[in-house]
Scaffold this active site. Structure first.
Site, PDB file in Angstrom:
ATOM      1  N   PRO A 176      33.307 -19.643  67.759  1.00  6.68           N
ATOM      2  CA  PRO A 176      32.964 -19.088  66.308  1.00  6.68           C
ATOM      3  C   PRO A 176      31.604 -19.496  66.077  1.00  6.68           C
ATOM      4  O   PRO A 176      31.086 -20.456  66.440  1.00  6.68           O
ATOM      5  CB  PRO A 176      34.085 -20.106  65.665  1.00  6.68           C
ATOM      6  CG  PRO A 176      34.593 -20.922  66.450  1.00  6.68           C
ATOM      7  CD  PRO A 176      34.217 -20.654  67.987  1.00  6.68           C
ATOM      8  N   ASP A 223      26.111  -5.416  54.645  1.00  2.00           N
ATOM      9  CA  ASP A 223      27.370  -5.038  54.174  1.00  2.00           C
ATOM     10  C   ASP A 223      28.352  -6.045  54.170  1.00  2.00           C
ATOM     11  O   ASP A 223      29.236  -6.121  53.486  1.00  2.00           O
ATOM     12  CB  ASP A 223      27.916  -3.905  55.255  1.00  2.00           C
ATOM     13  CG  ASP A 223      27.693  -4.418  56.766  1.00  2.00           C
ATOM     14  OD1 ASP A 223      26.747  -4.484  57.213  1.00  2.00           O
ATOM     15  OD2 ASP A 223      28.670  -4.234  57.443  1.00  2.00           O
ATOM     16  N   ALA A 247      28.929 -13.246  71.373  1.00  2.00           N
ATOM     17  CA  ALA A 247      29.468 -12.113  72.282  1.00  2.00           C
ATOM     18  C   ALA A 247      29.185 -12.936  73.948  1.00  2.00           C
ATOM     19  O   ALA A 247      29.598 -11.885  74.590  1.00  2.00           O
ATOM     20  CB  ALA A 247      28.054 -11.370  72.106  1.00  2.00           C
ATOM     21  N   VAL A 298      23.400  -1.539  57.743  1.00  2.00           N
ATOM     22  CA  VAL A 298      24.471  -1.681  57.006  1.00  2.00           C
ATOM     23  C   VAL A 298      25.726  -1.474  57.666  1.00  2.00           C
ATOM     24  O   VAL A 298      27.094  -1.215  57.145  1.00  2.00           O
ATOM     25  CB  VAL A 298      24.484  -0.846  55.578  1.00  2.00           C
ATOM     26  CG1 VAL A 298      23.258  -1.093  54.929  1.00  2.00           C
ATOM     27  CG2 VAL A 298      24.264   0.685  56.175  1.00  2.00           C
ATOM     28  N   GLY A 300      21.450  -9.129  65.496  1.00  2.00           N
ATOM     29  CA  GLY A 300      21.703  -7.721  65.608  1.00  2.00           C
ATOM     30  C   GLY A 300      20.573  -7.029  66.266  1.00  2.00           C
ATOM     31  O   GLY A 300      20.173  -5.921  66.128  1.00  2.00           O
ATOM     32  N   LYS A 301      19.864  -7.802  67.247  1.00  2.00           N
ATOM     33  CA  LYS A 301      18.583  -7.077  67.926  1.00  2.00           C
ATOM     34  C   LYS A 301      19.206  -6.156  68.676  1.00  2.00           C
ATOM     35  O   LYS A 301      18.202  -5.247  68.701  1.00  2.00           O
ATOM     36  CB  LYS A 301      18.067  -8.425  68.824  1.00  2.00           C
ATOM     37  CG  LYS A 301      17.566  -9.680  68.023  1.00  2.00           C
ATOM     38  CD  LYS A 301      17.101 -10.779  69.122  1.00  2.00           C
ATOM     39  CE  LYS A 301      18.072 -11.411  69.942  1.00  2.00           C
ATOM     40  NZ  LYS A 301      19.005 -12.224  69.014  1.00  2.00           N
ATOM     41  N   ASP A 339      21.757 -13.770  67.577  1.00  2.00           N
ATOM     42  CA  ASP A 339      22.653 -13.022  67.197  1.00  2.00           C
ATOM     43  C   ASP A 339      22.405 -12.286  65.806  1.00  2.00           C
ATOM     44  O   ASP A 339      23.184 -12.054  64.967  1.00  2.00           O
ATOM     45  CB  ASP A 339      23.948 -13.839  67.017  1.00  2.00           C
ATOM     46  CG  ASP A 339      24.266 -14.308  68.232  1.00  2.00           C
ATOM     47  OD1 ASP A 339      23.919 -13.985  69.228  1.00  2.00           O
ATOM     48  OD2 ASP A 339      25.283 -15.326  68.218  1.00  2.00           O
ATOM     49  N   GLN A 397      17.745 -14.454  72.297  1.00  2.00           N
ATOM     50  CA  GLN A 397      17.943 -15.647  71.313  1.00  2.00           C
ATOM     51  C   GLN A 397      17.008 -15.526  69.992  1.00  2.00           C
ATOM     52  O   GLN A 397      16.925 -14.223  69.446  1.00  2.00           O
ATOM     53  CB  GLN A 397      17.210 -16.699  72.230  1.00  2.00           C
ATOM     54  CG  GLN A 397      18.350 -17.348  73.167  1.00  2.00           C
ATOM     55  CD  GLN A 397      18.063 -16.637  74.532  1.00  2.00           C
ATOM     56  OE1 GLN A 397      16.977 -16.339  74.942  1.00  2.00           O
ATOM     57  NE2 GLN A 397      19.289 -15.985  75.055  1.00  2.00           N
ATOM     58  N   GLY A 412      23.930 -12.243  74.317  1.00  2.00           N
ATOM     59  CA  GLY A 412      24.912 -11.365  74.378  1.00  2.00           C
ATOM     60  C   GLY A 412      24.365 -10.223  73.325  1.00  2.00           C
ATOM     61  O   GLY A 412      24.220 -10.702  72.050  1.00  2.00           O
ATOM     62  N   HIS A 413      24.124  -9.114  73.876  1.00  3.27           N
ATOM     63  CA  HIS A 413      23.690  -8.069  72.813  1.00  3.27           C
ATOM     64  C   HIS A 413      24.649  -6.967  72.727  1.00  3.27           C
ATOM     65  O   HIS A 413      24.925  -6.368  73.590  1.00  3.27           O
ATOM     66  CB  HIS A 413      22.486  -7.580  73.489  1.00  3.27           C
ATOM     67  CG  HIS A 413      21.387  -8.713  73.365  1.00  3.27           C
ATOM     68  ND1 HIS A 413      19.974  -8.375  73.827  1.00  3.27           N
ATOM     69  CD2 HIS A 413      21.321  -9.927  73.037  1.00  3.27           C
ATOM     70  CE1 HIS A 413      19.323  -9.617  73.592  1.00  3.27           C
ATOM     71  NE2 HIS A 413      19.898 -10.379  73.115  1.00  3.27           N
TER      72      HIS A 413
HETATM   73  P1  GDP Z   1      21.869  -9.828  68.996  1.00  2.94           P
HETATM   74  O1  GDP Z   1      22.178 -11.102  69.997  1.00  2.94           O
HETATM   75  O2  GDP Z   1      20.960 -10.218  68.193  1.00  2.94           O
HETATM   76  O3  GDP Z   1      21.885  -8.483  69.707  1.00  2.94           O
HETATM   77  O4  GDP Z   1      23.315  -9.880  68.085  1.00  2.94           O
HETATM   78  P2  GDP Z   1      24.824  -9.916  68.659  1.00  2.94           P
HETATM   79  O5  GDP Z   1      25.298  -8.335  69.226  1.00  2.94           O
HETATM   80  O6  GDP Z   1      25.179 -11.077  69.341  1.00  2.94           O
HETATM   81  O7  GDP Z   1      25.599 -10.088  67.203  1.00  2.94           O
HETATM   82  C1  GDP Z   1      25.462  -8.953  66.426  1.00  2.94           C
HETATM   83  C2  GDP Z   1      26.856  -8.570  66.026  1.00  2.94           C
HETATM   84  O8  GDP Z   1      26.680  -7.969  64.643  1.00  2.94           O
HETATM   85  C3  GDP Z   1      27.421  -7.456  66.854  1.00  2.94           C
HETATM   86  O9  GDP Z   1      28.696  -7.420  66.916  1.00  2.94           O
HETATM   87  C4  GDP Z   1      26.957  -6.079  66.200  1.00  2.94           C
HETATM   88  O10 GDP Z   1      27.765  -4.941  66.441  1.00  2.94           O
HETATM   89  C5  GDP Z   1      26.999  -6.308  64.856  1.00  2.94           C
HETATM   90  N1  GDP Z   1      26.345  -5.548  64.013  1.00  2.94           N
HETATM   91  C6  GDP Z   1      24.932  -5.425  64.045  1.00  2.94           C
HETATM   92  N2  GDP Z   1      24.354  -4.881  62.963  1.00  2.94           N
HETATM   93  C7  GDP Z   1      25.132  -5.071  61.988  1.00  2.94           C
HETATM   94  C8  GDP Z   1      25.336  -4.725  60.831  1.00  2.94           C
HETATM   95  O11 GDP Z   1      24.266  -4.227  59.849  1.00  2.94           O
HETATM   96  N3  GDP Z   1      26.444  -4.865  60.190  1.00  2.94           N
HETATM   97  C9  GDP Z   1      27.721  -5.117  60.505  1.00  2.94           C
HETATM   98  N4  GDP Z   1      28.751  -5.426  59.970  1.00  2.94           N
HETATM   99  N5  GDP Z   1      27.593  -5.443  62.051  1.00  2.94           N
HETATM  100  C10 GDP Z   1      26.208  -5.619  62.719  1.00  2.94           C
HETATM  101  P1  IMO Z   2      21.154 -13.531  71.840  1.00  5.77           P
HETATM  102  O1  IMO Z   2      20.242 -13.008  72.509  1.00  5.77           O
HETATM  103  C1  IMO Z   2      22.692 -17.377  69.924  1.00  5.77           C
HETATM  104  C2  IMO Z   2      22.044 -21.091  71.906  1.00  5.77           C
HETATM  105  C3  IMO Z   2      23.304 -21.869  72.655  1.00  5.77           C
HETATM  106  C4  IMO Z   2      22.909 -23.267  72.532  1.00  5.77           C
HETATM  107  C5  IMO Z   2      21.218 -23.058  72.856  1.00  5.77           C
HETATM  108  C6  IMO Z   2      21.023 -23.513  74.315  1.00  5.77           C
HETATM  109  O2  IMO Z   2      22.610 -12.963  71.630  1.00  5.77           O
HETATM  110  O3  IMO Z   2      20.785 -13.841  70.288  1.00  5.77           O
HETATM  111  P2  IMO Z   2      21.237 -22.133  76.547  1.00  5.77           P
HETATM  112  O4  IMO Z   2      22.711 -21.597  77.222  1.00  5.77           O
HETATM  113  O5  IMO Z   2      20.481 -21.170  76.327  1.00  5.77           O
HETATM  114  O6  IMO Z   2      20.468 -23.301  77.345  1.00  5.77           O
HETATM  115  O7  IMO Z   2      21.871 -22.670  75.082  1.00  5.77           O
HETATM  116  O8  IMO Z   2      21.066 -21.799  72.520  1.00  5.77           O
HETATM  117  N1  IMO Z   2      21.873 -19.833  72.547  1.00  5.77           N
HETATM  118  C7  IMO Z   2      22.171 -18.724  71.728  1.00  5.77           C
HETATM  119  N2  IMO Z   2      22.699 -18.413  70.583  1.00  5.77           N
HETATM  120  N3  IMO Z   2      22.234 -16.344  70.484  1.00  5.77           N
HETATM  121  C8  IMO Z   2      21.811 -16.211  71.484  1.00  5.77           C
HETATM  122  O9  IMO Z   2      21.265 -15.106  72.307  1.00  5.77           O
HETATM  123  C9  IMO Z   2      21.739 -17.414  72.262  1.00  5.77           C
HETATM  124  N4  IMO Z   2      21.435 -17.827  73.684  1.00  5.77           N
HETATM  125  C10 IMO Z   2      21.480 -19.090  73.657  1.00  5.77           C
HETATM  126  O10 IMO Z   2      24.508 -21.586  72.001  1.00  5.77           O
HETATM  127  O11 IMO Z   2      22.783 -23.697  71.299  1.00  5.77           O
HETATM  128 MG    MG Z   3      23.928 -12.183  70.616  1.00  6.40          MG
END
Ligand code: GDP
Ligand code: IMO
Ligand code: MG
Length: 425
Positions: free
Chosen positions: A304, A333, A299, A414, A15-16, A13, A224, A40-41
């Site tokens: 939480p 930010d 996502a 940001v 912000g990939k 998570d 991940q 969850g991207h």
């Molecule tokens: P990922 O799994 O690495 O792709 O990240 P997620 O999408 O799960 O979580 C990143 C969250 O941060 C998402 O809600 C994005 O829209 C948000 N996000 C990404 N870059 C930024 C940033 O620079 N600032 C803020 N405030 N939110 C961001």
């Molecule tokens: P993205 O790509 C954050 C965590 C789960 C748990 C552990 C094992 O959005 O960054 P699993 O269902 O993979 O067997 O769970 O890995 N986990 C993640 N945490 N971002 C993810 O993906 C995750 N994918 C799995 O919360 O701790």
């Molecule tokens: Mg994610």
């Protein structure tokens, strides 16, 4: 643009997806190579938000080709749902989304087993996403998986499902005292998925070789994060795939000599979902503030996210095991309102500094983070469009993160939107 791998450098998570969406402007093909619908991207384009679990995050760009590589474990129902949602919102994916024919399929018994195992583990649960990821990878390595090609072969699929369920049902009924699964409806359902997905199935390794030969830049989208890697992470509190850059080659069929750069995505602080050690975690009010300001809720599961300070021990390890050539630092930010910020610069156990993350989890629980305090910047960074626009305090903080991590900054984010990205030369 060079052929580039983008990986998460913390616990996911980071912000990939946002970084992929931005970088994809200069790429031709974007490839997911590991994980599954546990990811969850989130991509924000204009006033629209999209959350992808399987489809590469560049699908919003209509001229880009997207590939789900052989290293992914595919839940076909989830993929069809994502395709339908995109089409419903006016984005056509046909003819530019390709699925590796040799990709493993997440079957209903994998999801059931994931949930049963977690329930049985009680307080020792991993805190998985419940998407069947672990059991699907177990069966892949045990050579008893179902692959995408199998969904196109009615007789073959029936025989495989019947034989697999003979064994799985003993486990379900005798060990977990749960219901047995019935083969026929599963076969019918998965053949139906196969019929729907058939036009997208391809030899994607060959497709990628052709793209490379034509000089079309590739962008690999990690899921991940490094410290959730099954080998290099906080085992057993990890996911069941290799999440690091090396996995991009195995999970796509592209050789390492084709790759020129690796971008490590790092949040300006740290978050973790699920259980396991987290030395810089902030339990109190400050953690709550980061969660609120950063919108830190999963996502995929809505859980939480646990929040804490930036951990340079974690990112230094990520730089090492991924061969990171540039950092993309996101969510700067979110720290805008803090009068001071802290960074973990080292770990101590029994008062002694250690060089790397402990491998033994009992030891990890005893880690004391060594924290360094820096002044905050108390200014809005979300409108900055260049490095020069950033407040001095933010620049100093980011420079310190890069220095401690051992890799240069390539990009600063940001805000969630595409235009909220600053590139460094
Ligand atoms: P990922 O799994 O690495 O792709 O990240 P997620 O999408 O799960 O979580 C990143 C969250 O941060 C998402 O809600 C994005 O829209 C948000 N996000 C990404 N870059 C930024 C940033 O620079 N600032 C803020 N405030 N939110 C961001
Ligand atoms: P993205 O790509 C954050 C965590 C789960 C748990 C552990 C094992 O959005 O960054 P699993 O269902 O993979 O067997 O769970 O890995 N986990 C993640 N945490 N971002 C993810 O993906 C995750 N994918 C799995 O919360 O701790
Ligand atoms: Mg994610």
């Amino acid at each position: 643009m060079k052929n580039t791998i983008v990986v998460g450098s913390q616990w996911g998570d980071e912000g990939k997806a946002k970084v992929i969406d931005v970088l994809a402007e200069h790429a031709d093909v974007v490839i997911r190579f590991q994980g599954g619908a546990n990811a969850g991207h989130t991509v924000v384009v204009g006033d629209q938000e999209f959350v992808f679990h399987l489809i590469p995050s560049a699908i919003m760009r209509p001229t880009k080709t997207c590939v789900i590589g052989n290293g992914v474990v595919l839940d076909p129902a989830q993929l069809l749902h994502e395709i339908e949602e995109l089409e419903g919102r006016g984005f056509d994916v046909r003819g530019r989304l390709w699925l590796a024919e040799n990709m493993q399929i997440v079957m209903p018994w994998h999801v059931q087993l994931d949930k049963l195992k977690e329930k049985a583990a009680g307080k020792n649960a991993i805190g998985t996403t419940g998407r069947g990821i672990g059991p699907a990878y177990v069966d892949k390595v045990a050579r008893s998986g179902i692959r995408l090609v199998d969904l196109l072969d009615p007789e073959g699929l029936r025989l495989k499902v019947e034989s697999i369920l003979e064994e799985k049902n003993i486990l379900f009924t005798k060990v977990y005292e749960a219901e047995a699964l019935v083969a026929a409806p599963i076969v019918a359902q998965y053949l139906e998925y196969g019929r729907k997905l058939a036009p997208l199935v391809a030899n994607t390794a060959l497709l990628l070789e052709k793209a490379i030969k034509a000089g079309k830049p590739l962008l690999f989208e990690g899921a991940q994060g490094t410290i959730l890697d099954v080998d290099h992470g906080t085992y057993p509190y990890v996911t069941s795939s290799n999440t690091i850059a090396g996995s991009a080659c195995c999970g796509s069929g592209v050789g390492p000599t084709a790759i020129q750069s690796v971008i490590g995505v790092v949040k300006a602080y740290t978050t973790r979902v699920g259980n396991g050690p987290f030395p810089t975690e902030l339990d109190g009010e400050l953690g709550e503030k980061l969660r609120t300001w950063g919108g830190e809720f999963g996502a995929t599961t809505g859980r939480p996210r646990r929040c804490g300070w930036f951990d340079a021990m974690v990112v230094r390890k990520a730089v090492r095991v991924n061969g990171i050539t540039g950092l993309a630092i996101t969510k700067v930010d979110v720290l805008d309102q803090l009068p001071e910020v802290q960074i973990c610069v080292g770990y101590k156990i029994d008062g002694r500094l250690i060089e790397d993350l402990p491998v033994q989890m009992r030891e990890f629980e005893n880690v004391e983070p060594v924290l360094e305090t820096m002044p905050g910047w108390m200014a809005d960074t979300s409108k900055a469009v260049s490095w020069a626009d950033l407040p001095n305090g933010a620049k100093r903080y980011l420079e310190r993160l890069a220095e401690l991590s051992g890799a240069p900054i390539a990009m600063v984010s940001v805000g969630p939107r595409r235009d909220q990205a600053i590139f460094l030369p």
